[in-house]
Write a protein that holds these residues in place. Structure first.
Motif, PDB file in Angstrom:
ATOM      1  N   ARG A   1     -14.857   9.009  29.049  1.00  9.45           N
ATOM      2  CA  ARG A   1     -15.282   7.530  29.084  1.00  9.45           C
ATOM      3  C   ARG A   1     -16.255   7.206  30.113  1.00  9.45           C
ATOM      4  N   LEU A   2     -17.130   8.242  30.248  1.00 14.31           N
ATOM      5  CA  LEU A   2     -18.350   7.951  31.014  1.00 14.31           C
ATOM      6  C   LEU A   2     -19.268   7.469  30.203  1.00 14.31           C
ATOM      7  N   LEU A   3     -20.100   6.446  30.609  1.00 13.81           N
ATOM      8  CA  LEU A   3     -21.271   5.862  29.696  1.00 13.81           C
ATOM      9  C   LEU A   3     -22.525   6.493  29.631  1.00 13.81           C
TER      10      LEU A   3
ATOM     11  N   ALA B   1     -26.632  12.661  34.548  1.00 11.90           N
ATOM     12  CA  ALA B   1     -26.434  11.148  34.877  1.00 11.90           C
ATOM     13  C   ALA B   1     -25.100  10.770  34.670  1.00 11.90           C
ATOM     14  N   GLY B   2     -24.384  11.287  33.895  1.00 13.39           N
ATOM     15  CA  GLY B   2     -22.924  11.189  33.786  1.00 13.39           C
ATOM     16  C   GLY B   2     -22.260  11.408  35.334  1.00 13.39           C
ATOM     17  N   VAL B   3     -22.882  12.678  35.819  1.00 11.30           N
ATOM     18  CA  VAL B   3     -22.018  13.237  37.086  1.00 11.30           C
ATOM     19  C   VAL B   3     -22.460  11.936  37.957  1.00 11.30           C
ATOM     20  N   LEU B   4     -23.474  11.232  38.213  1.00 15.18           N
ATOM     21  CA  LEU B   4     -23.822  10.423  39.190  1.00 15.18           C
ATOM     22  C   LEU B   4     -22.944   9.103  38.840  1.00 15.18           C
TER      23      LEU B   4
ATOM     24  N   PHE C   1     -20.042   8.938  37.368  1.00 15.58           N
ATOM     25  CA  PHE C   1     -18.572   9.427  38.065  1.00 15.58           C
ATOM     26  C   PHE C   1     -18.431   9.151  39.518  1.00 15.58           C
ATOM     27  N   ALA C   2     -19.629   9.724  40.111  1.00 14.34           N
ATOM     28  CA  ALA C   2     -19.469   9.394  41.636  1.00 14.34           C
ATOM     29  C   ALA C   2     -19.537   8.299  42.191  1.00 14.34           C
ATOM     30  N   ILE C   3     -20.365   7.323  41.648  1.00 10.09           N
ATOM     31  CA  ILE C   3     -20.659   6.156  41.889  1.00 10.09           C
ATOM     32  C   ILE C   3     -19.373   5.103  41.786  1.00 10.09           C
TER      33      ILE C   3
END
Length: 261
Positions: free
Chosen positions: A63-65, A111-114, A116-118
Motif C-alpha cells: 500500500r505504498l503509493l 521512492a517507495g523506500v523513502l 515507507f521511512a517517512i
C-alpha cells in the motif's frame, strides 16, 4: 515479509502487460524505429514488463503509493508530451533508455523506500501500510540504506557501462549508491529530510540526462553523483546543528516522537 497474495500478483501481471502494450502502441503511433530487430524488441518487451510489474506489485502488496504512482506519472507525462507533438520522440527515447538500463524501475521502488521511512517514522498514515517490517535500528540502518540505494546504484552502473565499460560502470555504481544511501541513512537514523534535497535535484537530472543525451555527452557528468553524496552529508550535519539549537531535537528516537502525526 509476507508473500504477495494472488490479487497483488494479478495486478502486477496486468500492469506489466499493460505497460508493454501501451509502449508498443505508442511506438506504432509515433512510427518509432529505435527498437527494430525482433530479438531486441523481445528483450525490450521483457524489460518493460518487469518495470511495469514490479512497482505495481510493491504498491499492491504494501500500500505504498510512490512505486505505482511514480511509474504512472512518468509514463503518462511521456505519452502526453509525445502525442501533443511537443516532444518529437525525444522524451520517448529517454524513457526507452531508462527502461533498458533499469532507471525507471529502480527510482520508483527506491521512492517507495523513502515513503515507507517517512510515513512510518513520522506516523503519516502508517497504519494503512501492510506487509512491511519496522524501521531498522541503528545497528542495521546502514545495511538497509546501502542495500536499498542499490536500486539506484545498479541501474546507474548499467548506464555507466554504456559510456565506458566495466570500469566506468563500477565507478558510477559506487557514486550513485552513495548518493542515494547517505540521505536514506539520515532519514532512517534521525528523521532528517534536508539530505534528500541534493539527491532529488542532482541524481535524477544526471542519470536521466545522460540516458537522454547518450550520443552527445562523454559521460563525465556522471561524476556529479559524488558531490551529491557530499552535499547530502553536509545537509545532514547542518540540519542536526539547527535542530539541536532551535528546537532541541537532535534527531534521536525519530520513530518514537510523540508529536509526529
Amino acid at each position: 515479509m509476507i508473500r504477495p497474495n494472488r490479487r497483488s500478483v494479478a495486478a502486477a501481471l496486468l500492469a506489466g502487460g499493460g505497460h508493454v502494450g501501451a509502449l508498443l502502441a505508442l511506438f506504432e503511433t509515433l512510427e518509432y524505429t529505435t527498437v527494430e530487430a525482433t530479438s531486441l524488441l523481445g528483450v525490450f518487451a521483457l524489460l518493460a514488463f518487469v518495470q511495469g510489474a514490479v512497482p505495481v506489485l510493491v504498491s499492491a502488496h504494501t500500500r505504498l503509493l510512490a512505486p505505482a504512482s511514480g511509474l504512472v506519472a512518468l509514463f503518462s507525462g511521456v505519452v502526453a508530451v509525445e502525442l501533443s507533438g511537443a516532444g518529437d520522440s525525444a522524451l520517448l527515447e529517454m524513457y526507452v533508455m531508462s527502461i533498458v538500463t533499469g532507471l525507471t524501475g529502480g527510482f520508483v521502488v527506491f521512492a517507495g523506500v523513502l515513503e515507507f521511512a517517512i510515513r512510518q517514522g513520522y506516523r503519516l498514515g502508517a497504519g494503512r501500510l501492510r506487509n512491511l517490517p519496522p524501521l531498522p535500528g541503528d545497528d542495521s540502518s546502514r545495511r538497509v540504506a546501502v542495500g536499498s540505494a542499490g536500486l539506484v546504484g545498479l541501474p546507474a552502473g548499467v548506464l555507466g557501462f554504456f559510456f565506458g565499460g566495466p570500469v566506468v560502470a563500477l565507478l558510477v555504481l559506487v557514486l550513485a549508491t552513495a548518493a542515494a544511501a547517505v540521505p536514506l541513512l539520515a532519514l532512517l537514523r534521525d528523521g532528517f529530510v534536508s539530505p534528500l534535497v541534493p539527491f532529488a535535484i542532482v541524481v535524477p537530472y544526471v542519470l536521466y540526462g545522460h540516458a537522454f543525451y547518450m550520443t552527445e555527452v562523454s559521460g563525465m557528468g556522471l561524476l556529479l553523483l559524488g558531490p551529491a553524496a557530499v552535499l547530502s552529508a553536509l545537509a545532514w550535519k547542518i540540519e542536526r546543528a539547527v535542530r539541536s539549537r532551535i528546537g532541541g531535537r537532535d534527531g534521536t528516537a525519530f520513530a518514537d516522537r510523540s508529536d509526529c502525526g
